[in-house]
Design a protein around this motif. Sequence first.
Motif, PDB file in Angstrom:
ATOM      1  N   GLU A  20       0.847  -1.191   0.000  1.00 48.47           N
ATOM      2  CA  GLU A  20       0.000   0.000   0.000  1.00 48.47           C
ATOM      3  C   GLU A  20       0.880   1.238   0.000  1.00 48.47           C
ATOM      4  OE1 GLU A  20      -3.796   2.028   2.350  1.00 48.47           O
ATOM      5  OE2 GLU A  20      -2.798   0.258   3.198  1.00 48.47           O
ATOM      6  N   LEU A  21       0.632   2.105  -0.973  1.00 47.18           N
ATOM      7  CA  LEU A  21       1.377   3.358  -1.053  1.00 47.18           C
ATOM      8  C   LEU A  21       0.718   4.400  -0.165  1.00 47.18           C
ATOM      9  CD1 LEU A  21       2.091   3.754  -4.899  1.00 47.18           C
ATOM     10  CD2 LEU A  21       3.321   2.406  -3.195  1.00 47.18           C
ATOM     11  N   LEU A  22       1.489   4.951   0.750  1.00 47.64           N
ATOM     12  CA  LEU A  22       1.032   6.061   1.565  1.00 47.64           C
ATOM     13  C   LEU A  22       1.872   7.290   1.225  1.00 47.64           C
ATOM     14  CD1 LEU A  22       0.629   4.254   5.010  1.00 47.64           C
ATOM     15  CD2 LEU A  22      -1.100   4.602   3.233  1.00 47.64           C
ATOM     16  N   GLU A  23       1.464   8.423   1.712  1.00 46.94           N
ATOM     17  CA  GLU A  23       2.157   9.652   1.354  1.00 46.94           C
ATOM     18  C   GLU A  23       3.553   9.733   1.953  1.00 46.94           C
ATOM     19  OE1 GLU A  23      -0.480  12.815   2.379  1.00 46.94           O
ATOM     20  OE2 GLU A  23      -2.066  12.110   1.044  1.00 46.94           O
ATOM     21  N   ASP A  24       3.760   9.049   3.078  1.00 44.70           N
ATOM     22  CA  ASP A  24       5.055   9.138   3.744  1.00 44.70           C
ATOM     23  C   ASP A  24       5.802   7.812   3.830  1.00 44.70           C
ATOM     24  OD1 ASP A  24       3.256   7.993   5.434  1.00 44.70           O
ATOM     25  OD2 ASP A  24       3.779   9.188   7.196  1.00 44.70           O
ATOM     26  N   GLU A  25       5.185   6.731   3.339  1.00 45.60           N
ATOM     27  CA  GLU A  25       5.858   5.436   3.369  1.00 45.60           C
ATOM     28  C   GLU A  25       5.135   4.444   2.464  1.00 45.60           C
ATOM     29  OE1 GLU A  25       5.520   3.118   6.941  1.00 45.60           O
ATOM     30  OE2 GLU A  25       3.581   4.015   7.465  1.00 45.60           O
ATOM     31  N   ILE A  26       5.782   3.317   2.229  1.00 47.52           N
ATOM     32  CA  ILE A  26       5.141   2.209   1.542  1.00 47.52           C
ATOM     33  C   ILE A  26       4.973   1.082   2.542  1.00 47.52           C
ATOM     34  CG2 ILE A  26       5.318   0.502  -0.309  1.00 47.52           C
ATOM     35  CD1 ILE A  26       6.970   2.490  -1.892  1.00 47.52           C
ATOM     36  N   VAL A  27       3.746   0.647   2.734  1.00 46.35           N
ATOM     37  CA  VAL A  27       3.478  -0.466   3.631  1.00 46.35           C
ATOM     38  C   VAL A  27       3.643  -1.767   2.846  1.00 46.35           C
ATOM     39  CG1 VAL A  27       1.769  -1.600   5.083  1.00 46.35           C
ATOM     40  CG2 VAL A  27       1.883   0.909   5.013  1.00 46.35           C
TER      41      VAL A  27
ATOM     42  N   PRO B 281      -5.912   6.465  -8.319  1.00 46.67           N
ATOM     43  CA  PRO B 281      -5.423   7.598  -7.519  1.00 46.67           C
ATOM     44  C   PRO B 281      -6.301   7.892  -6.311  1.00 46.67           C
ATOM     45  CG  PRO B 281      -5.395   8.126  -9.862  1.00 46.67           C
ATOM     46  CD  PRO B 281      -6.150   6.844  -9.723  1.00 46.67           C
ATOM     47  N   GLY B 282      -7.584   7.532  -6.405  1.00 46.44           N
ATOM     48  CA  GLY B 282      -8.486   7.741  -5.274  1.00 46.44           C
ATOM     49  C   GLY B 282      -8.858   9.190  -5.035  1.00 46.44           C
ATOM     50  N   LEU B 283      -8.731  10.025  -6.069  1.00 42.96           N
ATOM     51  CA  LEU B 283      -8.945  11.464  -5.871  1.00 42.96           C
ATOM     52  C   LEU B 283     -10.423  11.836  -5.823  1.00 42.96           C
ATOM     53  CD1 LEU B 283      -6.110  12.787  -8.198  1.00 42.96           C
ATOM     54  CD2 LEU B 283      -6.098  12.574  -5.706  1.00 42.96           C
ATOM     55  N   ARG B 284     -11.289  11.011  -6.409  1.00 36.31           N
ATOM     56  CA  ARG B 284     -12.726  11.293  -6.296  1.00 36.31           C
ATOM     57  C   ARG B 284     -13.197  11.021  -4.874  1.00 36.31           C
ATOM     58  NH1 ARG B 284     -15.452   8.767 -11.819  1.00 36.31           N
ATOM     59  NH2 ARG B 284     -14.442  10.183 -13.309  1.00 36.31           N
ATOM     60  N   ARG B 285     -12.691   9.944  -4.297  1.00 36.85           N
ATOM     61  CA  ARG B 285     -13.064   9.593  -2.932  1.00 36.85           C
ATOM     62  C   ARG B 285     -12.449  10.558  -1.922  1.00 36.85           C
ATOM     63  NH1 ARG B 285     -10.962   5.092  -3.092  1.00 36.85           N
ATOM     64  NH2 ARG B 285      -9.073   5.480  -1.883  1.00 36.85           N
ATOM     65  N   ASP B 286     -11.209  10.964  -2.185  1.00 34.75           N
ATOM     66  CA  ASP B 286     -10.497  11.863  -1.277  1.00 34.75           C
ATOM     67  C   ASP B 286      -9.713  12.886  -2.099  1.00 34.75           C
ATOM     68  OD1 ASP B 286      -9.141  13.157   0.700  1.00 34.75           O
ATOM     69  OD2 ASP B 286      -7.916  11.446   1.325  1.00 34.75           O
TER      70      ASP B 286
ATOM     71  N   SER C 142      -6.155  13.858  -1.122  1.00 35.75           N
ATOM     72  CA  SER C 142      -5.081  12.861  -1.107  1.00 35.75           C
ATOM     73  C   SER C 142      -3.926  13.314  -1.998  1.00 35.75           C
ATOM     74  CB  SER C 142      -5.626  11.520  -1.603  1.00 35.75           C
ATOM     75  OG  SER C 142      -4.593  10.572  -1.748  1.00 35.75           O
ATOM     76  N   ASP C 143      -2.696  13.084  -1.546  1.00 35.75           N
ATOM     77  CA  ASP C 143      -1.511  13.485  -2.311  1.00 35.75           C
ATOM     78  C   ASP C 143      -0.979  12.263  -3.067  1.00 35.75           C
ATOM     79  OD1 ASP C 143       0.827  14.488  -3.350  1.00 35.75           O
ATOM     80  OD2 ASP C 143       1.414  15.528  -1.510  1.00 35.75           O
ATOM     81  N   PHE C 144      -1.562  12.018  -4.234  1.00 36.82           N
ATOM     82  CA  PHE C 144      -1.180  10.860  -5.043  1.00 36.82           C
ATOM     83  C   PHE C 144       0.261  10.975  -5.525  1.00 36.82           C
ATOM     84  CE2 PHE C 144      -1.467   8.550  -9.257  1.00 36.82           C
ATOM     85  CZ  PHE C 144      -1.478   7.284  -8.700  1.00 36.82           C
ATOM     86  N   ILE C 145       0.715  12.179  -5.778  1.00 33.69           N
ATOM     87  CA  ILE C 145       2.080  12.389  -6.251  1.00 33.69           C
ATOM     88  C   ILE C 145       3.095  11.993  -5.184  1.00 33.69           C
ATOM     89  CG2 ILE C 145       3.726  14.065  -7.170  1.00 33.69           C
ATOM     90  CD1 ILE C 145       1.331  13.303  -9.010  1.00 33.69           C
ATOM     91  N   ALA C 146       2.808  12.334  -3.933  1.00 30.45           N
ATOM     92  CA  ALA C 146       3.707  11.938  -2.838  1.00 30.45           C
ATOM     93  C   ALA C 146       3.812  10.417  -2.764  1.00 30.45           C
ATOM     94  CB  ALA C 146       3.205  12.504  -1.513  1.00 30.45           C
ATOM     95  N   LYS C 147       2.695   9.735  -2.978  1.00 32.20           N
ATOM     96  CA  LYS C 147       2.699   8.275  -2.954  1.00 32.20           C
ATOM     97  C   LYS C 147       3.558   7.721  -4.097  1.00 32.20           C
ATOM     98  CE  LYS C 147      -1.974   8.058  -0.997  1.00 32.20           C
ATOM     99  NZ  LYS C 147      -3.373   7.622  -1.219  1.00 32.20           N
TER     100      LYS C 147
END
Length: 269
Positions: A52-59, A78-83, A86-91
């Motif tokens: 799972e890609l997070l903005e500050d780490e990869i799980v 990207p999940g941008l409609r839901r949130d 969310s910073d998809f670029i950081a992920k």
Amino acid sequence: MKKQVSILGCGWLGLPLARHLLQNGWEVKGSTTSPEKIKALEIEGIDPFVIELLEDEIVGDVYSFLENSDLLIIDIPPGLRRDPNSDFIAKLKKLTEAISESKINKILYVSSTGVFQDHESIPTYTEHYKFTPIEVENSQLVHAEELLINLKKVQSSVIRFGGLIGNDRHPVKYLSGKTGIKNPEAPINLIHLDNCILLISEIIQQEKFGMVFHGVEDIKLSKEDYYTQKAKEFNLPIPEFGHETTSKGKHISMAWTSRILEVNLEKKL
């Protein structure tokens, strides 16, 4: 030695794509964000990982996921409609850091025709449309493509698909019975799952990397005409469209894609 691919996102498109590649002699590593899906991926013959890609780490063990693959297919929403915040670029930047430490030298990024804006003029967008700096800055979808295309030491291709249809998934089921639907004169830009897999397979087989492709089927009907026709075919209540305002939309051309891959899509919609 078998060819190996890592597919980030074994979901609606990624899983049947993985099956197709397995049938064609590839070893496949596949990721999911749901631990409960691990067994299902194993049954398919996929080497499964929870990533799972997070903005500050990869799980998850992203380094083992990428290990010994020279091709990475990125197929995550990207999940941008839901949130929208969310910073998809950081992920994605976290992912590119891992890629830089791997042997990945080719990337295929599954994008969307949503990178293009709708307008009353109904513009036609080709694979070679040049985004302005402002368009890149204002759209994470566009920025994501630019980020991956410009990676050093990696050849990245992007394929922008229209709305995805197949496996009992069709937008008419959502629109059926609704009223006041906007943009009745807008063009239709959709593609069937089978044709998505066909295009991805051709890009990989022909080693067409460092390029941008489009995937849409040729539907010469307006939004209103198409969904009215489909509602009748599915025996569903016909959606009603509003004509109070001028329609906005866009045409997506895949003429260059068809020519460079020597592929003509079978109409499945």
